[in-house]
Design an enzyme around this catalytic site. Structure first.
Site, PDB file in Angstrom:
ATOM      1  N   ASP A 123       0.635  -1.604   0.002  1.00 41.09           N
ATOM      2  CA  ASP A 123      -0.444   0.080  -0.424  1.00 41.09           C
ATOM      3  C   ASP A 123       0.594   1.314   0.201  1.00 41.09           C
ATOM      4  O   ASP A 123      -0.171   2.585  -0.278  1.00 41.09           O
ATOM      5  CB  ASP A 123      -1.417  -0.576   0.903  1.00 41.09           C
ATOM      6  CG  ASP A 123       0.015   0.127   2.216  1.00 41.09           C
ATOM      7  OD1 ASP A 123       0.384  -0.333   2.722  1.00 41.09           O
ATOM      8  OD2 ASP A 123      -0.853   0.011   3.423  1.00 41.09           O
ATOM      9  N   HIS A 124       2.299   1.058   0.343  1.00 44.80           N
ATOM     10  CA  HIS A 124       2.862   2.321   0.590  1.00 44.80           C
ATOM     11  C   HIS A 124       3.427   2.681  -1.128  1.00 44.80           C
ATOM     12  O   HIS A 124       3.795   3.423  -0.643  1.00 44.80           O
ATOM     13  CB  HIS A 124       3.336   2.277   1.578  1.00 44.80           C
ATOM     14  CG  HIS A 124       3.951   2.340   2.472  1.00 44.80           C
ATOM     15  ND1 HIS A 124       1.776   1.718   3.267  1.00 44.80           N
ATOM     16  CD2 HIS A 124       3.759   3.181   3.945  1.00 44.80           C
ATOM     17  CE1 HIS A 124       2.227   2.655   4.530  1.00 44.80           C
ATOM     18  NE2 HIS A 124       3.516   3.021   4.909  1.00 44.80           N
TER      19      HIS A 124
ATOM     20  N   ASP B   9       4.303  -0.985  11.216  1.00 48.18           N
ATOM     21  CA  ASP B   9       3.637   0.344  11.103  1.00 48.18           C
ATOM     22  C   ASP B   9       3.176   1.285  12.593  1.00 48.18           C
ATOM     23  O   ASP B   9       2.509   0.340  12.709  1.00 48.18           O
ATOM     24  CB  ASP B   9       2.821   0.119  10.145  1.00 48.18           C
ATOM     25  CG  ASP B   9       2.315   1.740   9.318  1.00 48.18           C
ATOM     26  OD1 ASP B   9       3.331   1.929   8.082  1.00 48.18           O
ATOM     27  OD2 ASP B   9       1.186   2.313   9.721  1.00 48.18           O
TER      28      ASP B   9
ATOM     29  N   ARG C 143      -1.673  12.429   9.521  1.00 47.05           N
ATOM     30  CA  ARG C 143      -0.069  13.337   9.794  1.00 47.05           C
ATOM     31  C   ARG C 143      -0.203  14.289   9.531  1.00 47.05           C
ATOM     32  O   ARG C 143      -0.684  15.019   7.982  1.00 47.05           O
ATOM     33  CB  ARG C 143       1.212  12.061  10.061  1.00 47.05           C
ATOM     34  CG  ARG C 143       1.377  11.023  11.128  1.00 47.05           C
ATOM     35  CD  ARG C 143       2.145  10.831  11.926  1.00 47.05           C
ATOM     36  NE  ARG C 143       3.068  10.155  12.635  1.00 47.05           N
ATOM     37  CZ  ARG C 143       3.052   8.742  12.351  1.00 47.05           C
ATOM     38  NH1 ARG C 143       3.457   8.288  11.700  1.00 47.05           N
ATOM     39  NH2 ARG C 143       2.862   7.968  13.503  1.00 47.05           N
TER      40      ARG C 143
ATOM     41  N   SER D 195       6.282   7.911  12.693  1.00 46.11           N
ATOM     42  CA  SER D 195       6.558   6.100  12.437  1.00 46.11           C
ATOM     43  C   SER D 195       6.985   5.232  12.775  1.00 46.11           C
ATOM     44  O   SER D 195       7.872   5.300  13.505  1.00 46.11           O
ATOM     45  CB  SER D 195       6.491   6.616  10.778  1.00 46.11           C
ATOM     46  OG  SER D 195       7.593   6.360  10.217  1.00 46.11           O
TER      47      SER D 195
ATOM     48  N   ARG E  19       8.903   3.422  11.317  1.00 44.46           N
ATOM     49  CA  ARG E  19      10.507   2.482  10.125  1.00 44.46           C
ATOM     50  C   ARG E  19      11.359   2.557  11.071  1.00 44.46           C
ATOM     51  O   ARG E  19      12.473   3.523  11.799  1.00 44.46           O
ATOM     52  CB  ARG E  19      10.335   3.914   9.035  1.00 44.46           C
ATOM     53  CG  ARG E  19      11.055   5.454   9.440  1.00 44.46           C
ATOM     54  CD  ARG E  19      10.928   6.085   8.262  1.00 44.46           C
ATOM     55  NE  ARG E  19       9.456   6.310   7.800  1.00 44.46           N
ATOM     56  CZ  ARG E  19       9.009   7.681   6.973  1.00 44.46           C
ATOM     57  NH1 ARG E  19      10.133   8.099   6.722  1.00 44.46           N
ATOM     58  NH2 ARG E  19       7.947   7.487   7.056  1.00 44.46           N
TER      59      ARG E  19
END
Length: 757
Positions: free
Chosen positions: A95-96, A160, A450, A645, A647
């Site tokens: 999805d990213h 995520d 965000r 996030s 990450r």
């Protein structure tokens, strides 16, 4: 029938016994959060009462979800663990890596061309190791999870930070770094400091223009962007029960923006309705059999001050629509005249250029149906659209159903762009400008979570404001940031003054959900013959080389890389947007390491002093020079360092380039854990004022690193360019197991060592 129903029934079969044992140990009624935590202990039946905010606890999550950007690094790490199959149900969601530009059909085709190497890699690894794979276009990870996998009383982790969305269906769902996910995939326990508990009592009922989004916007205003750190936020009360399941998900989703470990709601009728509507009657039936264990004990909600560390009360009847922003998700302004005053004072552009509806936070059927009721009014009343409008459906299930029911047609009749069922602008995957760094000052409104600078479109001058889908639609139609649809009128094409009626919509589709191809690919039963190949010439993917342990001798004579000034999120440390293409190639993506952080010396980004040459250059280039010279470095930061996030690249990139320690005033939870997992030191100033002692040419000596031990501060000698010295104390939260990660070079190194033993 639900995915993994046997696993869910197994969780429920042991829940009563474990919760009852925990209640006896604790000696008082339990919150829902405690019930889920104590029923998911790695050792099974509880035998210890844990201290909130202090004790580290090993848990056994029920499942894992990974999005494509973070899945690359997580799976590259898992491939090193020596396992044949993941130990718990796991899914990967693409999805990213889909950029929003022209619209769904064109954008998805382009993504499949540009990122085919990555998608093929993820699909083959998923097939080999027993992982469910959701194809590009299938939907946004968190919407797909709540539609298919989330279940009341369960525990899941995801790579995520908005994994917390599943709290809307009564889970404890927590965002983690990829290394944490790898531990659980490999059959290891997952460690978490036992969270503190914040109770939010909701009274009254939402109506009119107010939406579930306004609840979390208000909570963000109250708690600020770090007020939930180290805590689970548990919502309860008659107002909570009046909300839809996906509305609850919206509230939990954006809890990541207050730093909360996660947020959740007790099981109720709205969750049962949602489970049955999404073809999971079997889960609803099983949950109903133990429903008293899927919410807090009665006395907890009757006397919350006795059981939560903090209690907030919000009357939904009195709550009005809010706009949060710009540049931070906790700056809240009431819709209308308050915004006029504040925007004028702060020189925020009042003209709105774009409205964006969707993202994992607000892309449900209910969200799109309520926003479409405003769009339909604009058509019916002859109101011309003033701003542009973009829509990201949350999943193919939602997209297909809203298309069938004519909802997407309404938006298209207003000339809105229907983007792919993917994250798009919410994560910077939006080709809005050809040169975003030099783009003009402007305002946008969106229903995302965000709104950091450059987050949506790469333009530092874009002022992004967060609102509900219905308020976003109304403001986009009006084209004014201070438009109040409850009181203001607009001129239609006939010159008449017209006013919007209150939004309407459906909690669930009246005709039921429908989809032709949901985009799911199940893995083969035996993946031993599946070949996973990575080209050595690839610029997108790179097989990992294990990190080597940092020696005590290397912790002497360290140089300052950068002293970050003010907010330094994971977006500043490892930008998204166009950099997403390198998420599977550690060396290439390390070229964005800390390029968004503001250097306290000179207040510029990506411009630091190289102490070896005296010259100034980019952060990654300077750090590579230090690495070439065999010199470890230190990064210094402010409060809530690593906010944003999950990450892990924000930890892996500095580690790869030779940063050994990060010293800050305070950390965001996920980032601190990620640093630990990668074998680095994540430290906090014992005296916050010591941040001011750090000078541009400083050298650091970790005097007592050989004695690194739990609950014992470290001593750091700071040598300034003029020869003067300051000696400071830095705190840490490492326990024995985490110190072992550090000593082995990374948590993954330790897993491999233990697996081989």
């Amino acid at each position: 029938m639900a995915f993994d129903i046997d696993m869910i029934k197994k969780v429920y079969a042991s829940m009563a016994e474990r919760v009852d044992a925990a209640r006896d140990l604790v000696g008082k009624p339990l919150t829902l959060s405690e019930k889920i935590l104590y029923s998911h202990l790695w050792d099974g039946k509880p035998s210890t009462a844990f201290t909130r905010g202090k004790d580290y606890v090993d848990f056994a999550p029920d499942r894992i979800a990974c999005q494509d950007a973070t899945a690359q690094m997580a799976l590259l790490q898992f491939m090193q663990a020596g396992k044949d199959k993941v130990a718990v149900p796991t899914t990967v969601h693409c999805d990213h890596l889909i950029q929003a530009k022209e619209g769904a059909a064109t954008d998805l085709k382009n993504a499949n061309n540009v990122s085919s190497e990555v998608f093929n890699f993820l699909e083959s690894v998923s097939n080999k190791y027993g992982i469910g794979f959701w194809k590009p276009g299938a939907g946004i990870i968190h919407q797909v999870v709540i539609e298919n996998y989330a279940f009341p009383g369960g525990m899941m982790i995801g790579t995520d930070s908005h994994t917390v969305n599943a709290g809307g269906l009564g889970m404890v769902a927590i965002g983690v770094g990829g290394a944490d996910a790898v531990d659980v995939m490999a059959g290891m326990a997952w460690e978490l400091k036992f969270p503190k508990l914040i109770g939010v009592k909701l009274t009254g009922t939402i109506s009119g223009w107010t939406a579930p989004k306004d609840v979390i916007l208000k909570v963000a205003e109250i708690l600020t962007a770090k007020g939930g750190t180290g805590a689970i936020v548990e919502y309860f009360g008659p107002g909570a029960e009046s909300l839809s399941c996906t509305g609850k998900g919206t509230i939990c989703n954006m809890g990541a923006e207050i730093g909360a470990t996660t947020s959740t709601f007790g099981y109720d009728a709205s969750m049962e309705r949602y489970l049955r509507a999404t073809d999971r009657a079997d889960v609803a039936d099983a949950a109903n059999n133990i429903k008293e264990y899927l919410t807090a004990d009665a006395d907890v909600y009757a006397n919350p001050e006795q059981y939560f560390d903090q209690v907030i009360e919000i009357n939904l009847t009195e709550l009005n629509p809010l706009l949060n922003g710009p540049f931070t998700p906790d700056l809240s302004t009431a819709v209308g005249s308050d915004m006029t005053e504040k925007a004028t004072k702060n020189e925020w552009p009042l003209e709105v250029e774009w409205g964006l509806i969707g993202s994992c936070t607000n892309s449900s059927y209910e969200d799109l149906s309520r926003a479409s009721s405003i769009a339909q009014q604009a058509i019916d009343k002859g109101i011309k659209m003033k701003a542009e409008l973009g829509i990201n459906p949350g999943s193919e299930l939602v997209r297909f159903t809203t298309e069938r029911d004519g909802i997407l047609d309404i938006f298209e009749n207003l000339e809105a762009k229907i983007f792919t069922n993917a994250c798009g602008p919410c994560i910077g995957q939006w080709a809005r400008y050809s040169d975003p760094k030099n783009a003009p000052k402007n305002s946008i409104v969106h229903s995302f979570n965000r709104n950091f600078a450059k987050r949506a479109d790469g333009n530092p001058n874009t002022h992004a404001f967060v609102a509900s889908p219905e308020i976003t639609a109304a403001i986009a139609i009006a084209g004014r940031l201070d438009f109040n649809p409850m009181t203001d009128t607009l001129l239609n094409e006939d010159g008449q003054e017209v006013k919007f009626d209150e939004p309407t919509g459906w909690e669930l589709p009246p005709k039921g959900f429908e989809v032709q191809d949901n985009g799911y690919l199940a893995p083969v039963e035996d993946g031993s013959n599946v070949v996973v190949s990575v080209s050595p010439d690839s610029e997108r993917l790179e097989l990992l080389t294990p990190f080597t342990p940092i020696q005590d001798s290397e912790m002497q004579g360290m140089k300052l890389l950068i002293k970050a000034f003010g907010k330094c999120t994971t977006d500043h440390i490892s930008m998204a947007g166009p950099w997403l293409r390198y998420r599977g190639h550690l060396d290439n993506i390390s070229n964005n390491c800390l390029i968004g952080a503001v250097n306290a010396f000179g207040k510029k980004t990506n411009f630091v002093k190289n102490q070896l040459t005296g010259e100034y250059g980019g952060v990654p280039d300077t750090q590579r020079e230090y690495k070439k010279a065999g010199i470890k470095t230190v990064v210094v930061g402010d409060h809530n360092y690593g906010e944003g996030s999950s990450r892990e690249h924000a930890a892996m990139e500095p580690r790869h380039l030779g940063v050994a320690a990060v010293i800050v005033k305070s950390f965001a939870r996920i980032h601190e854990t990620n640093l630990k997992k990668q074998g680095m030191l994540g430290l906090t100033f014992q005296n916050e004022a010591d941040y001011d002692l750090i000078q541009e040419d400083d050298t650091f000596n970790f005097i007592d690193i050989a004695d690194f031990a739990p609950d014992t501060p470290l001593t750091v000698e700071i040598v300034h360019a003029d020869g003067s010295k300051d000696t400071i104390k830095v705190n840490h939260t490492y326990n024995d197991a985490q110190i072992a990660w550090y000593r082995e070079g990374s948590a993954l190194n330790l897993i491999k060592k233990e697996s081989a033993a």
